[in-house]
Write an enzyme that holds these catalytic residues in place. Sequence first.
Site, PDB file in Angstrom:
ATOM      1  N   HIS A   1       9.824  -4.699  20.268  1.00 26.98           N
ATOM      2  CA  HIS A   1      10.000  -5.116  18.884  1.00 26.98           C
ATOM      3  C   HIS A   1       8.727  -5.763  18.348  1.00 26.98           C
ATOM      4  O   HIS A   1       8.186  -6.689  18.933  1.00 26.98           O
ATOM      5  CB  HIS A   1      11.171  -6.086  18.779  1.00 26.98           C
ATOM      6  CG  HIS A   1      11.524  -6.428  17.382  1.00 26.98           C
ATOM      7  ND1 HIS A   1      12.008  -7.660  17.037  1.00 26.98           N
ATOM      8  CD2 HIS A   1      11.485  -5.716  16.229  1.00 26.98           C
ATOM      9  CE1 HIS A   1      12.237  -7.705  15.737  1.00 26.98           C
ATOM     10  NE2 HIS A   1      11.926  -6.531  15.228  1.00 26.98           N
TER      11      HIS A   1
ATOM     12  N   ASP B   1      -7.155   8.513  11.205  1.00 30.19           N
ATOM     13  CA  ASP B   1      -7.960   9.681  10.860  1.00 30.19           C
ATOM     14  C   ASP B   1      -9.096   9.785  11.874  1.00 30.19           C
ATOM     15  O   ASP B   1      -9.232   8.947  12.769  1.00 30.19           O
ATOM     16  CB  ASP B   1      -8.453   9.601   9.420  1.00 30.19           C
ATOM     17  CG  ASP B   1      -9.368   8.410   9.126  1.00 30.19           C
ATOM     18  OD1 ASP B   1     -10.016   7.878  10.050  1.00 30.19           O
ATOM     19  OD2 ASP B   1      -9.440   8.015   7.948  1.00 30.19           O
TER      20      ASP B   1
ATOM     21  N   HIS C   1      -8.920  -2.444   3.637  1.00 31.57           N
ATOM     22  CA  HIS C   1      -9.312  -1.614   4.771  1.00 31.57           C
ATOM     23  C   HIS C   1      -9.944  -2.434   5.898  1.00 31.57           C
ATOM     24  O   HIS C   1      -9.702  -2.165   7.079  1.00 31.57           O
ATOM     25  CB  HIS C   1     -10.276  -0.510   4.312  1.00 31.57           C
ATOM     26  CG  HIS C   1     -10.631   0.450   5.390  1.00 31.57           C
ATOM     27  ND1 HIS C   1      -9.705   1.235   6.025  1.00 31.57           N
ATOM     28  CD2 HIS C   1     -11.831   0.753   5.948  1.00 31.57           C
ATOM     29  CE1 HIS C   1     -10.311   1.984   6.939  1.00 31.57           C
ATOM     30  NE2 HIS C   1     -11.601   1.709   6.908  1.00 31.57           N
TER      31      HIS C   1
ATOM     32  N   TYR D   1      -9.453   7.131   4.333  1.00 30.91           N
ATOM     33  CA  TYR D   1      -8.606   5.954   4.581  1.00 30.91           C
ATOM     34  C   TYR D   1      -7.200   6.313   5.054  1.00 30.91           C
ATOM     35  O   TYR D   1      -6.269   5.515   4.929  1.00 30.91           O
ATOM     36  CB  TYR D   1      -8.529   5.049   3.349  1.00 30.91           C
ATOM     37  CG  TYR D   1      -9.882   4.570   2.889  1.00 30.91           C
ATOM     38  CD1 TYR D   1     -10.544   3.566   3.571  1.00 30.91           C
ATOM     39  CD2 TYR D   1     -10.499   5.146   1.784  1.00 30.91           C
ATOM     40  CE1 TYR D   1     -11.794   3.129   3.158  1.00 30.91           C
ATOM     41  CE2 TYR D   1     -11.748   4.712   1.364  1.00 30.91           C
ATOM     42  CZ  TYR D   1     -12.395   3.707   2.055  1.00 30.91           C
ATOM     43  OH  TYR D   1     -13.635   3.272   1.645  1.00 30.91           O
ATOM     44  N   ALA D   2      -7.019   7.498   5.608  1.00 31.16           N
ATOM     45  CA  ALA D   2      -5.690   7.949   6.053  1.00 31.16           C
ATOM     46  C   ALA D   2      -5.395   7.404   7.445  1.00 31.16           C
ATOM     47  O   ALA D   2      -5.512   8.106   8.455  1.00 31.16           O
ATOM     48  CB  ALA D   2      -5.607   9.465   6.021  1.00 31.16           C
ATOM     49  N   ASN D   3      -5.029   6.141   7.492  1.00 29.70           N
ATOM     50  CA  ASN D   3      -4.668   5.459   8.734  1.00 29.70           C
ATOM     51  C   ASN D   3      -3.388   4.694   8.470  1.00 29.70           C
ATOM     52  O   ASN D   3      -3.185   4.171   7.368  1.00 29.70           O
ATOM     53  CB  ASN D   3      -5.766   4.469   9.141  1.00 29.70           C
ATOM     54  CG  ASN D   3      -7.117   5.120   9.230  1.00 29.70           C
ATOM     55  OD1 ASN D   3      -7.372   5.913  10.116  1.00 29.70           O
ATOM     56  ND2 ASN D   3      -7.993   4.803   8.279  1.00 29.70           N
TER      57      ASN D   3
END
Length: 129
Positions: free
Chosen positions: A20, A28, A96, A118-120
């Site tokens: 948990h 990316d 970011h 920024y595709a994280n």
Amino acid sequence: MRRDGIWHPRLAELLAALGHYDSIVLADAGLPVPRGVETIDLVWGRGEPALLPVLRAVAGELVVQEAVVAHELTDAAFLAGLREAVGGVPVAAVDHEELKALCGRAHAVVRTGEATPYANVILRAGVAF
């Protein structure tokens, strides 16, 4: 061999071990991984594999309590796909630089071939009860 779900041995093991509020990062191809954080490289070329199919597979194996992305991620189609993949759980947005710092506390970073800027996404594990 598993009948379905994630077949990547290390990724399946990692997901089964998360507790948990533990976190895992789906990244990316360009996200810098902090020293000491395990990296699981799935990337084999630009855009391959894309992050969203990996996210859907991971979300199918993990109770996701929260997702975290960078404010700088502005691709509307990508964000819509991300929200759909995590099934309506809260999606927080941070700077970011803060997202990169949070990666230092993750159990692992799973690097994809995603080329969207920024595709994280950081996934925080929830509980099934």
